[in-house]
Design an enzyme around this catalytic site. Structure first.
Site: not given
Ligand code: ADP
Length: 319
Positions: A73, A127, A129, A162, A211, A222, A252
């Site tokens: 969003c 991920d 991360d 392979r 060997r 990726e 996923r």
């Molecule tokens: P993930 O949570 O898996 O890292 P995204 O990076 O796509 O996924 O973020 C998911 C959603 O979080 C975005 O679509 C947005 O609605 C919201 N979001 C991301 N960055 C921001 C931000 N800087 N401020 C407010 N909402 C954010």
């Protein structure tokens, strides 16, 4: 505090459902009401919100994906979008929010907290991360999905003698590649966190062949490059036949592992406890099997530590 909202946002991850279940049941157990916000922040802005009962989260602990669905969003990145979200929360009388997702989702939770609305972030992404936690919900399942694929590809690789180049997910992080490569006995693992030396890789493949090694598995995260690009680069250095396999979105989905279900249950329950203690603007995580919580600002400000020791070990064991 009487009413807790829950949303899942960003990329889905196996175990999100177990986390939703934990938040809902822990809330109801403690006399609170739980509200599901559907389709992430987009559903928050549009008021796509329904009360969840104990039975609403029955029969989901073993399912991948998220029953609350997820969405990206853009509007929520703006102050106006966030204000619309807060208005909806007020309309439903929701006092606090649990956000289950990755670092993008945590940015949204941070923005709400800064505007006075308490949020807790529960890390869920394949991920792995996010800092402030050793493991994110969904990573273990993805790891095992990848491992299963590597084992199958190995059968073909060895039958046809392979070299296979397998591309795995992880965005800018190399954890899926490193863990699956180490557990799958890959000859070479490429991760964004460590530089690679093409000559050295070619040399290792070559000496392996001398060997009598009949096949090789190379795992490319990726975040480094695509497997096809790597195959082309490798061809310039060493003349061997390779096959490319891009695992893609199978990584996923799927039934969450026991580890992910337990992690999701513990983290979801802790998120509710923190809100009951009047704490917002925090994330939950696991470190050395202890559930911990951290300031969301510190979590978002820090890159997650990569395990160089494990990477070095993978190099040693793949000679
Ligand atoms: P993930 O949570 O898996 O890292 P995204 O990076 O796509 O996924 O973020 C998911 C959603 O979080 C975005 O679509 C947005 O609605 C919201 N979001 C991301 N960055 C921001 C931000 N800087 N401020 C407010 N909402 C954010």
């Amino acid at each position: 505090m009487k009413k807790i909202g829950i949303l899942t946002s960003g990329g889905d991850a196996p175990g999100m459902n177990a986390a939703i279940r934990a938040v809902v049941r822990k809330s109801i157990y403690n006399g609170l009401e739980a509200y599901g916000i559907y389709q992430g922040y987009s559903g928050l802005i549009n008021g796509n919100i329904k009360q969840l009962e104990l039975g609403s989260v029955g029969d989901i602990i073993h399912r991948g994906g998220t029953m609350l669905r997820s969405a990206r969003c853009e509007e929520f990145k703006t102050k106006e979008g966030q204000q619309k979200g807060i208005e909806q929360l007020k309309k439903f009388g929701i006092d606090a929010l649990v956000v289950i997702g990755g670092d993008g989702s945590f940015m949204g939770a941070k923005a709400l907290t800064e505007q006075g609305f308490p949020c807790i972030g529960v890390p869920a992404t394949i991920d792995n991360d996010i800092s402030g936690t050793q493991f994110t919900i969904g990573f273990d399942t993805a790891l095992n999905t990848v491992l299963n694929a590597i084992d199958r590809i190995r059968d073909t690789a060895s039958s046809h003698e392979r070299t296979f180049i397998i591309e795995v997910m992880g965005r800018d992080a190399g954890d899926i590649a490193l863990w699956s490569g180490l557990a799958g006995g890959a000859e070479t693992i490429l991760v964004p966190e460590e530089k690679y030396d093409m000559e050295n890789i070619a040399e290792r493949l070559h000496s392996g062949q001398k060997r009598g090694k009949k096949h090789s598995i190379i795992i490319v995260a990726e975040g480094v490059m695509s497997a096809t690009e790597f195959a082309e680069e490798l061809k310039k250095s060493i003349n061997i036949e390779t096959r490319v396999s891009v695992l893609g979105h199978i990584q996923r989905g799927g039934t969450p592992t026991g580890f992910d279900r337990v992690l999701a249950s513990r983290l979801g329950a802790r998120a509710v406890e923190l809100l009951m203690e009047g704490k917002g603007g925090r994330t939950v995580g696991i470190e050395k099997d202890q559930i911990v919580d951290n300031d969301i600002l510190s979590v978002l400000g820090q890159p997650r530590k990569f395990s160089s020791d494990m990477y070095d070990l993978s190099q040693v064991l793949s000679i």
